[in-house]
Design an enzyme around this catalytic site. Structure first.
Site, PDB file in Angstrom:
ATOM      1  N   SER A 156      37.485 -43.537  35.353  1.00 50.05           N
ATOM      2  CA  SER A 156      37.034 -42.540  34.632  1.00 50.05           C
ATOM      3  C   SER A 156      37.934 -41.364  34.809  1.00 50.05           C
ATOM      4  CB  SER A 156      35.746 -42.128  35.063  1.00 50.05           C
ATOM      5  OG  SER A 156      35.097 -41.144  34.109  1.00 50.05           O
TER       6      SER A 156
ATOM      7  N   ASP B 298      38.206 -37.010  28.892  1.00 48.04           N
ATOM      8  CA  ASP B 298      38.583 -37.550  30.276  1.00 48.04           C
ATOM      9  C   ASP B 298      39.309 -38.718  30.274  1.00 48.04           C
ATOM     10  OD1 ASP B 298      36.467 -39.279  29.781  1.00 48.04           O
ATOM     11  OD2 ASP B 298      35.654 -39.474  31.877  1.00 48.04           O
TER      12      ASP B 298
ATOM     13  N   ASP C 227      38.802 -42.188  30.560  1.00 50.42           N
ATOM     14  CA  ASP C 227      38.432 -43.330  29.551  1.00 50.42           C
ATOM     15  C   ASP C 227      37.543 -42.874  28.416  1.00 50.42           C
ATOM     16  OD1 ASP C 227      36.044 -42.378  31.121  1.00 50.42           O
ATOM     17  OD2 ASP C 227      35.164 -44.608  31.220  1.00 50.42           O
TER      18      ASP C 227
ATOM     19  N   ASP D  32      34.752 -41.256  27.842  1.00 50.22           N
ATOM     20  CA  ASP D  32      33.259 -41.455  27.701  1.00 50.22           C
ATOM     21  C   ASP D  32      32.758 -39.924  27.928  1.00 50.22           C
ATOM     22  OD1 ASP D  32      33.302 -41.066  30.482  1.00 50.22           O
ATOM     23  OD2 ASP D  32      32.119 -42.553  31.133  1.00 50.22           O
TER      24      ASP D  32
END
Length: 453
Positions: free
Chosen positions: A98, A242, A244, A246
């Site tokens: 992440s 961010d 990834d 999400d």
């Protein structure tokens, strides 16, 4: 749990449990647990240099259990969730840490329906994994597995892109200049493509990943980068994803950073005003600012407060039959669209509202008056349960009493690191900083005494 934290397994990419054999065992354990009917297990990843190695190790373990793998390539975490929800696969994995630096990596798990795995399922997986590690299990497979081709992956990714583009009317962003920071991460290709298809003029920064620059002074943890771009380029607004993708942090037309609290307040009010906020309910976490709580009360919106973590937000959305929830950090869930946080869905939903209302984001955010907030993350030698720290508990209660209705205290440990997180809100920033430091000092002293015995 030893391996699983608030969002799957996370740690240093070059150490245990991310050595090849343990990663293969993780893949094997998941593959053993899934329903045997379906098209295999999907795996997506972000741009970290360790991602391909971990993919290969996971594939070895999954294949050893007789299950196929479809490599989705570099793709936002929520894209895997969407593809799972709309196709017939047995489970999904995303290789990502992440918002962490490239030296870390993680393994996130999704069910066949595209939802994060609940705690009890993760506990069962961990128990089996620990057993295999203790038994020094080495995986061998005589089975010939034909994993899915690149062509299959491209069709699935295209399905997700078309879904995103379909969230707004055609040409909805024509004449709008939108800045995005892709954090040199998983959204670096797809986010600009989607916005361009909606006819936006797109200003993109940090979209040249090299395996090591993911989240490096950019993205959702450093929204000041896209804020500066918004001001210089005179953009309609901006978004920072961010690593990834999400989660997302918004920036208004003046270059002011607007976190998830502002986002939730704006969207909840719009949905309520248009009779679209299901059960008139908003789900937030304990980290939400007091200003959001007071704004929701003023707008007569019911608020449900969950634990930190988007999967806990999801569980409460399901429990209370609500459709909107999220975190200050930018994890936002539109449950009517997807069962997990998606930075691109969030950005598009907000853009849709701004276009329909024909108002700048700064004006839309004016309903929320943020309270000063202090968040201190302090390293501790051991995460001793707070109930075993009577002096610290006493100081926390005294602080709560002192702040009353115009403040809040939250003390918890990180789910992934040996960190004590102390968050205070109040009317005086200097006062709450001193109070937070007092809690930390007391806790560290107590923890030291306990572990020294």
């Amino acid at each position: 749990m030893k391996f699983f934290g608030t969002d799957g397994i996370r740690g240093k990419a070059d150490g245990f449990p991310f050595d090849n054999n343990t990663v293969s065992l993780i893949g094997y354990v998941l593959a053993e647990s899934v329903d045997k009917k379906g098209n295999g297990i999907l795996i997506g990843r972000d741009t970290r240099q360790s991602g391909k190695r971990i993919l290969n190790a996971l594939t070895k373990g999954i294949n050893a259990a007789g299950i196929k793998v479809t490599d989705l390539g570099i793709l936002p975490t929520p894209a895997t969730a969407y593809i799972l929800k709309n196709n017939d696969y047995q489970a999904g994995i995303v290789i990502s840490a992440s918002h962490n630096p490239y030296t870390d990596n993680g393994i996130k798990f999704f069910s066949s329906k595209g939802t994060k795995l609940p705690d009890n399922v993760e506990a069962k997986l961990e128990k089996q994994l620990v057993k295999y590690i203790d038994d020094k299990k080495i995986l061998k497979s005589d089975k010939k597995i034909k994993n899915f081709s690149v062509g299959d992956s491209k069709k699935l990714v295209e399905q997700y892109k078309n879904f995103l583009v379909g969230l707004m009317p055609k040409d909805a962003l024509k004449g709008k200049k939108v800045a995005i920071d892709c954090a040199n991460g998983a959204s670096y290709k797809i986010a600009p493509e989607v916005l361009k298809k909606l006819k936006a003029t797109v200003v993109v920064i940090n979209n040249n990943p090299n395996g090591k620059n993911i989240n490096l002074n950019c993205g959702a943890l450093h929204p000041e980068a896209v804020a500066e771009t918004v001001k210089k380029q005179k953009c309609f607004c901006g978004f920072a994803f961010d690593g990834d993708a999400d989660r997302v942090i918004s920036v208004d037309e003046k270059g002011t950073v607007r976190d998830g609290d502002f986002f939730l307040g704006v969207v909840a009010k719009y949905l309520k005003d248009n009779n679209k906020l299901k059960n008139n309910t908003l789900v937030i976490t304990v980290m939400a600012n007091l200003g959001l709580l007071k704004a929701a009360k003023q707008e007569k919106i019911n608020v449900i407060t969950s634990k930190v973590g988007d999967r806990y937000v999801y569980e409460d959305l399901k429990k209370y039959k609500a459709i909107l929830g999220g975190e200050q950090s930018g994890h936002i869930i539109f449950k009517n669209l997807l069962d997990t946080g998606d930075g691109q869905i969030s950005a598009l939903q907000l853009l849709n509202i701004l276009v329909k209302e024909d108002k700048p984001l700064s004006q839309m955010c004016s309903l929320i008056k943020k309270y000063p907030q202090i968040l201190i993350n302090e390293k501790v030698a051991e995460k001793v349960p707070l109930e075993r720290l009577p002096l610290t508990t006493k100081v926390i209660k005294q602080t709560e009493k002192k702040l009353g209705d115009n403040g809040r205290v939250l003390v918890r440990y990180s789910g992934t690191e040996n960190l004590l997180r102390v968050m205070l809100e109040g009317q005086d920033k200097k006062e709450i900083k001193l109070l937070a430091q007092q809690i930390i000092k007391t806790a560290k002293t107590e923890i030291h005494k306990i572990i020294s015995k």
